[in-house]
Design an enzyme around this catalytic site. Structure first.
Site, PDB file in Angstrom:
ATOM      1  N   TYR A 132       0.801  -1.219   0.000  1.00 14.11           N
ATOM      2  CA  TYR A 132       0.000   0.000   0.000  1.00 14.11           C
ATOM      3  C   TYR A 132       0.840   1.277   0.000  1.00 14.11           C
ATOM      4  O   TYR A 132       0.284   2.376  -0.096  1.00 14.11           O
ATOM      5  CB  TYR A 132      -0.943   0.006   1.207  1.00 14.11           C
ATOM      6  N   LYS A 202       2.865 -13.943   6.169  1.00 12.32           N
ATOM      7  CA  LYS A 202       3.240 -14.963   5.184  1.00 12.32           C
ATOM      8  C   LYS A 202       4.759 -15.083   5.146  1.00 12.32           C
ATOM      9  O   LYS A 202       5.386 -15.102   4.090  1.00 12.32           O
ATOM     10  CB  LYS A 202       2.708 -14.605   3.797  1.00 12.32           C
ATOM     11  N   ASP A 242      -2.863 -17.605   5.444  1.00  9.42           N
ATOM     12  CA  ASP A 242      -3.899 -18.449   4.869  1.00  9.42           C
ATOM     13  C   ASP A 242      -4.466 -19.427   5.895  1.00  9.42           C
ATOM     14  O   ASP A 242      -5.675 -19.687   5.930  1.00  9.42           O
ATOM     15  CB  ASP A 242      -3.385 -19.187   3.623  1.00  9.42           C
ATOM     16  N   ASP A 266      -6.218  -6.085   5.263  1.00  8.69           N
ATOM     17  CA  ASP A 266      -7.356  -5.785   4.402  1.00  8.69           C
ATOM     18  C   ASP A 266      -8.226  -7.026   4.229  1.00  8.69           C
ATOM     19  O   ASP A 266      -9.449  -6.993   4.404  1.00  8.69           O
ATOM     20  CB  ASP A 266      -6.845  -5.285   3.046  1.00  8.69           C
TER      21      ASP A 266
END
Length: 383
Positions: A132, A202, A242, A266
């Protein structure tokens, strides 16, 4: 208390006055003449551009700098050149490094999950770094070619499969940015007697950016909150992003405070919102805990397809105002709004987006729903 506000574009013209009416009623009922909010309108978005030629006038930024706490409706993102996103511009200009998204279920709201009452989390989303940051170059431009040449010739990168048609983005993640986010999450957990902070990342794939977030987060927690961890007052753990999204559906009760990067945040905050009824009742705030600057906001978009039809759900910005009242320490007013909303939901009375799923639900227009919540507050139905 002077509070700058941006009405917003599209449905902002409907939800922002609704929020003000509800907040004014709650403050008046709980504090009489001892406390009140003086609303100071400032401009941003499409209306600002039409009236001033600027999407985000300096006067608006100065008001938020001066009064520190404000609230905003949804804003149109300019198409083409100029500011990529007004929301991102506000966050980065004021260095509002925490996007705070509390997620809880309100009785009466129909959820797609079997036990929505188990969903009670607060997401700390890093607000200024990651993808972002907006550092990217479009495929086919001289800048993209120059960037690729640097990667290939100077850095020895050979993994870009289709360099001539690739766009490129840069993902900055810093130790300082990580530490101030995780510190805020830990302090919030301790202040609200919440059991754990989970670092969502991640890092198994992006080892130095998201892996750095995990590493620096643990180090910060152990260095600054070691006593609380040793005493069992705080647990620090982590989860791959995930797997975390799966776990929120299977074992949501395992999580309370979440600290995560910008893009993960987000995704996570929107999934959690869906689990308790949707983005229409999801509040949010952008906060700098060091300077005290905070902008509370409707988390949904401008919804031009329903703008002006008196059917939009104003609960996102109303609940963001509840967060704002809590930020002021005005707990009584905040609580009275939440109780009035929950009583209305329990009776199946809500705007169409929620009422259509409620057994025997009664769909109310935006204005009628607002009047009903105000009446419930004024009648002191929550005594």
């Amino acid at each position: 208390m002077i509070v700058p506000f941006i009405t917003g574009d599209g449905v902002g013209v409907e939800v922002t006055p609704s929020m003000q009416a509800v907040v004014n009623a709650a403050v008046k009922k709980n504090y009489g003449d001892k406390r009140r909010i003086e609303w100071k309108e400032v401009l941003a978005g499409e209306r600002a551009f039409n009236e001033t030629g600027s999407w985000l006038p300096e006067e608006t930024m100065e008001a938020f700098r001066t009064y520190k706490v404000g609230i905003k409706g949804p804003l149109t993102t300019p198409i083409g050149g100029g500011i990529r996103s007004l929301n991102v511009a506000l966050r980065q200009t004021l260095d509002l490094y925490v996007c705070l998204r509390p997620v809880r279920w309100y009785q009466g709201v129909v959820s797609p999950v079997k036990e929505p009452q188990k969903v009670n989390m607060c997401v700390f989303r890093e607000n200024t770094e990651d993808i972002y940051a907006g550092i990217e170059w479009e495929a086919g431009t001289p800048e993209a070619d120059k960037f690729y040449r640097f990667l290939h010739d100077e850095m020895g990168v050979t993994k870009v499969r289709f360099p001539e048609t690739s766009s490129f983005g840069v993902k900055p993640v810093s130790k300082e940015g990580t530490e101030r986010l995780v510190r805020s999450a830990c302090e919030y957990a301790l202040e609200h007697n919440l059991p754990s902070v989970t670092l969502v990342h991640k890092g198994n794939i992006m080892k130095f950016t998201e892996g750095g977030f995990k590493k620096w987060g643990y180090e910060l927690a152990e260095r600054e909150f070691g006593k609380e961890i040793a005493e069992g007052r705080l647990v620090i753990k982590d989860c791959i992003a995930d797997a975390f999204l799966q776990n929120t559906l299977l074992i949501p009760e395992e999580y309370s405070v979440i600290a995560t990067l910008n893009l993960n945040g987000d995704y996570v905050s929107d999934q959690l919102a869906a689990m308790v009824g949707g983005i229409g009742i999801a509040p949010g705030a952008n906060i700098n805990y060091k300077t005290g600057h905070a902008i509370f906001e409707a988390t949904h978009g401008t919804a031009p397809n329903i703008a002006g039809k008196n059917k939009v759900n104003p609960c996102s910005i109303i609940l963001s105002a509840v967060m704002m009242l809590q930020h002021f320490g005005w707990q009584e007013a905040a609580s009275s709004i939440e109780k009035a909303l929950e009583q209305s939901f329990t009776e199946g009375r809500a705007t169409a987006d929620l009422a259509r799923f409620m057994p025997g639900g009664v769909s109310l227009s935006t204005s009628d729903f607002t009047k009903e919540i105000v009446a419930r507050i004024e009648n002191k139905n929550n005594d």
